[in-house]
Design a protein around this motif. Structure first.
Motif: not given
Ligand code: DX5
Ligand code: ZN
Length: 228
Positions: A121-132
């Motif tokens: 699969c393609l790999a993705g990483v997400a960040i929350n609004p509070g994460t720089p």
């Protein structure tokens, strides 16, 4: 699996989030947006731990994956779950084309990105609004997609966080070849500024499935985003 998705996201795309769909007629709702031109279907998984709500899992993914693939599309799985590394295999087997997990949800982002690619699969990483933005800098080259949340994860229909385009701009020099995805409060009024900032994959849930005419809403957001 990943090749199809990678090819699709070489062009800017709007990815309808089925979180806001009518689950009593999920297949028909997926057909409606794919007939309107959508090729990436966004699939939100919540576990009641990383975020309070519980949504859907591999069983429902397995129920729509063939339909999406047969229509030339791909399923973009967004895991809002704790310890995502324990679940990725099941989602890959159920038909995910990309799997994105939250950087905040595991101390093993580097290993998890590797593992997702190993599963095809393609790999993705997400960040929350509070994460720089810097939180993903060391993952350059390992992530195919970096997802910048433009609301706090957990619910559809929230207000767009207005500082999100500026955050996307700060992500651009950090992500290398990865595509920047945005999720939350995306509609025909917010998509343009996100596109100008450097995003190319635009998740929209309530703005599509909550609209009287989802096909028209899809077309309007795609036009605003400069998407195909
Ligand atoms: C929220 C989910 C989103 C959600 C977006 O935590 O990750 O994908 O469906 O919904 P809207 O587009 O309504 O903000
Ligand atoms: Zn999502």
């Amino acid at each position: 699996m990943s090749e199809r998705m990678w090819e699709l996201i070489q062009s800017p795309r709007v990815a309808p989030s089925i979180l806001s769909a009518d689950f009593a007629k999920l297949g028909a709702q997926v057909s409606e947006v794919m007939d309107a031109g959508a090729r990436v279907i966004h699939f939100d998984v919540m576990d009641g731990h990383f975020v309070p709500p519980i949504t859907i899992g591999p069983l429902v993914l397995g129920g729509i994956a063939d339909q999406v693939h047969d229509a030339g599309g791909a399923v973009d799985v967004h895991l809002m779950i704790a310890a995502p590394e324990r679940q990725i295999e099941e989602f890959a087997e159920a038909g995910a084309d990309s799997i994105t997990f939250h950087e905040e949800a595991t101390p093993h982002a580097h290993r998890t990105l590797h593992a997702i690619r190993e599963l095809g699969c393609l790999a993705g990483v997400a960040i929350n609004p509070g994460t720089p933005p810097d939180a993903v800098a060391e993952l350059r080259g390992l992530a195919d997609v970096v997802l910048c949340m433009s609301v706090n994860p957990g619910w559809g229909g929230q207000s767009f966080i207005e500082t999100s385009p500026a955050k996307v701009e700060r992500l651009v020099p950090l992500v290398g070849e990865a595509k920047i995805e945005v999720d939350g409060g995306v509609d025909a009024t917010t998509a343009g500024s996100l596109a100008a900032a450097g995003a190319s994959l635009f998740v929209a849930g309530s703005a599509i499935f909550g609209a009287p005419d989802p096909a028209q809403a899809y077309a309007d957001i795609a036009a605003a985003a400069g998407a195909v």
